[in-house]
Design a protein around this motif. Structure first.
Motif, PDB file in Angstrom:
ATOM      1  N   SER A  90       0.803  -1.217   0.000  1.00 46.91           N
ATOM      2  CA  SER A  90       0.000   0.000   0.000  1.00 46.91           C
ATOM      3  C   SER A  90       0.837   1.269   0.000  1.00 46.91           C
ATOM      4  O   SER A  90       0.312   2.363  -0.169  1.00 46.91           O
ATOM      5  CB  SER A  90      -0.941   0.022   1.219  1.00 46.91           C
ATOM      6  N   ARG A  91       2.154   1.154   0.170  1.00 46.96           N
ATOM      7  CA  ARG A  91       3.021   2.330   0.103  1.00 46.96           C
ATOM      8  C   ARG A  91       4.390   1.921  -0.421  1.00 46.96           C
ATOM      9  O   ARG A  91       4.797   0.775  -0.289  1.00 46.96           O
ATOM     10  CB  ARG A  91       3.161   2.993   1.469  1.00 46.96           C
ATOM     11  N   ARG A  92       5.057   2.888  -1.006  1.00 48.76           N
ATOM     12  CA  ARG A  92       6.367   2.648  -1.621  1.00 48.76           C
ATOM     13  C   ARG A  92       7.453   3.064  -0.645  1.00 48.76           C
ATOM     14  O   ARG A  92       7.502   4.219  -0.226  1.00 48.76           O
ATOM     15  CB  ARG A  92       6.481   3.459  -2.905  1.00 48.76           C
ATOM     16  N   VAL A  93       8.317   2.138  -0.272  1.00 46.13           N
ATOM     17  CA  VAL A  93       9.385   2.471   0.663  1.00 46.13           C
ATOM     18  C   VAL A  93      10.516   3.166  -0.089  1.00 46.13           C
ATOM     19  O   VAL A  93      10.698   2.978  -1.296  1.00 46.13           O
ATOM     20  CB  VAL A  93       9.928   1.216   1.384  1.00 46.13           C
ATOM     21  N   ALA A  94      11.262   4.001   0.633  1.00 48.80           N
ATOM     22  CA  ALA A  94      12.381   4.727   0.037  1.00 48.80           C
ATOM     23  C   ALA A  94      13.432   4.974   1.095  1.00 48.80           C
ATOM     24  O   ALA A  94      13.117   5.141   2.280  1.00 48.80           O
ATOM     25  CB  ALA A  94      11.904   6.049  -0.564  1.00 48.80           C
ATOM     26  N   VAL A  95      14.675   5.017   0.673  1.00 50.45           N
ATOM     27  CA  VAL A  95      15.774   5.332   1.577  1.00 50.45           C
ATOM     28  C   VAL A  95      15.742   6.826   1.871  1.00 50.45           C
ATOM     29  O   VAL A  95      15.594   7.647   0.965  1.00 50.45           O
ATOM     30  CB  VAL A  95      17.131   4.950   0.939  1.00 50.45           C
ATOM     31  N   SER A  96      15.857   7.181   3.133  1.00 52.89           N
ATOM     32  CA  SER A  96      15.812   8.599   3.525  1.00 52.89           C
ATOM     33  C   SER A  96      17.026   9.343   2.988  1.00 52.89           C
ATOM     34  O   SER A  96      18.074   8.748   2.700  1.00 52.89           O
ATOM     35  CB  SER A  96      15.775   8.716   5.047  1.00 52.89           C
ATOM     36  N   ASN A  97      16.885  10.674   2.881  1.00 50.45           N
ATOM     37  CA  ASN A  97      18.003  11.485   2.422  1.00 50.45           C
ATOM     38  C   ASN A  97      19.190  11.368   3.374  1.00 50.45           C
ATOM     39  O   ASN A  97      20.346  11.382   2.941  1.00 50.45           O
ATOM     40  CB  ASN A  97      17.569  12.951   2.293  1.00 50.45           C
ATOM     41  N   GLY A  98      18.896  11.271   4.667  1.00 48.89           N
ATOM     42  CA  GLY A  98      19.971  11.116   5.641  1.00 48.89           C
ATOM     43  C   GLY A  98      20.756   9.846   5.417  1.00 48.89           C
ATOM     44  O   GLY A  98      21.990   9.835   5.492  1.00 48.89           O
TER      45      GLY A  98
END
Length: 308
Positions: free
Chosen positions: A281-289
């Protein structure tokens, strides 16, 4: 570093060719954030070639994934690209900016044309194939959609020994990244009518396409789906294991870039596992940090490698 300075370093001359490479670089910066960040660790003269390879793949991907076009229109568009690609290779020239940059890159690095024809074959599969019965079936698709990407980039990266010895690991890395994308994008792919997870492996957990659609629609936590996705994560990790030895085979100046991409995509895989069923239900992503935490040390290693 600006695009112009990168092209100066690569010895790319001529206004039209420079504009062609600039177009590919813009596509990479806009659509491939993790990939683009990793390319910053390459030496300046390597970057235009990587951007050209990405630009072509992005162009074709956008045709296949266009939600506003039907299968016939997509097939016609892919056919047009295929004819233009073959013509560019046969004639040694093209007026299309993306193909112009691609053709120049293949000449500079001796990249076999078959890798691009195999890529186009897999992209055509996306117009008619919506699921895969077994992992063997999926891997036939993934050869053209991902393994050949690793093989295209390998000559640009360079190796410390014969390039052929590094090819299996380069292909495995492309596959590992693709499998990660399949898991991260499983919900979006369902919306497009596709499932890039082997049906027999899902069935072992009592999961099928309908179960995935149900989980996608309701965002429900489901033990069977969660367990099936965990198994797919483990399958992908095994491919990462096959790819890892290849990093040491690369030219020293290229290792920090590939290592950063390896770790960033590996982190996406971790996030998929941590999200469990929620990935539907949502797309995971690596944080900018996290990107910076990986990129900054890698950038420092890249500078040291180039200095050495």
């Amino acid at each position: 570093m600006s695009a112009d300075r990168e092209m100066d370093a690569a010895g790319i001359t001529g206004p039209s060719l420079r504009e062609a490479y600039r177009r590919c670089r813009a596509l990479n910066a806009e659509h491939g954030r993790t990939y683009f960040l990793a390319t910053r660790m390459l030496s300046a003269e390597q970057r235009p070639a990587v951007h050209a390879l990405y630009g072509f793949a992005r162009w074709v991907d956008d045709v296949v994934d266009d939600l506003h076009s039907g299968p016939e229109a997509k097939a016609e568009a892919l056919g047009t690209i295929d004819v233009a690609l073959t013509s560019a290779f046969d004639r040694g020239r093209s007026s299309d900016p993306v193909l112009m940059a691609l053709l120049d890159t293949t000449r500079r690095y001796g990249i076999p044309h078959v890798h691009f024809h195999d890529f186009m074959a897999s992209m055509r599969m996306d117009l008619t194939v919506t699921d895969y019965a077994t992992r063997a079936d999926l891997l036939r698709y993934v050869h053209g959609s991902a393994a050949v990407i690793g093989l295209q980039v390998l000559p640009v990266l360079g190796t410390v020994g014969p390039g052929r010895e590094a090819e299996p690991a380069a292909a495995a890395l492309g596959i590992a990244f693709q499998l990660t994308n399949f898991l991260r994008d499983v919900g979006e792919d369902l919306d497009r009518g596709r499932v890039y997870l082997p049906a027999d492996e899902l069935a072992a957990f009592g999961v099928d396409r309908d179960r995935l659609v149900w989980a996608r629609a309701g965002g429900r936590a489901d033990d069977r789906v969660r367990a099936a996705l965990r198994e797919q994560v483990e399958q992908a990790r095994r491919v990462y294991g096959q790819a890892k030895p290849g990093i040491a085979m690369l030219a020293p100046r290229s290792r920090p870039c590939v290592d950063a991409a390896y770790r960033l995509y590996g982190r996406i895989l971790d996030l998929v596992e941590e999200a469990g069923c929620a990935v539907l239900s949502r797309r995971v992503a690596v944080s900018n940090g996290r990107r910076l935490a990986v990129a900054l040390p890698g950038f420092a290693r890249a500078v040291l490698a180039r200095t050495a």
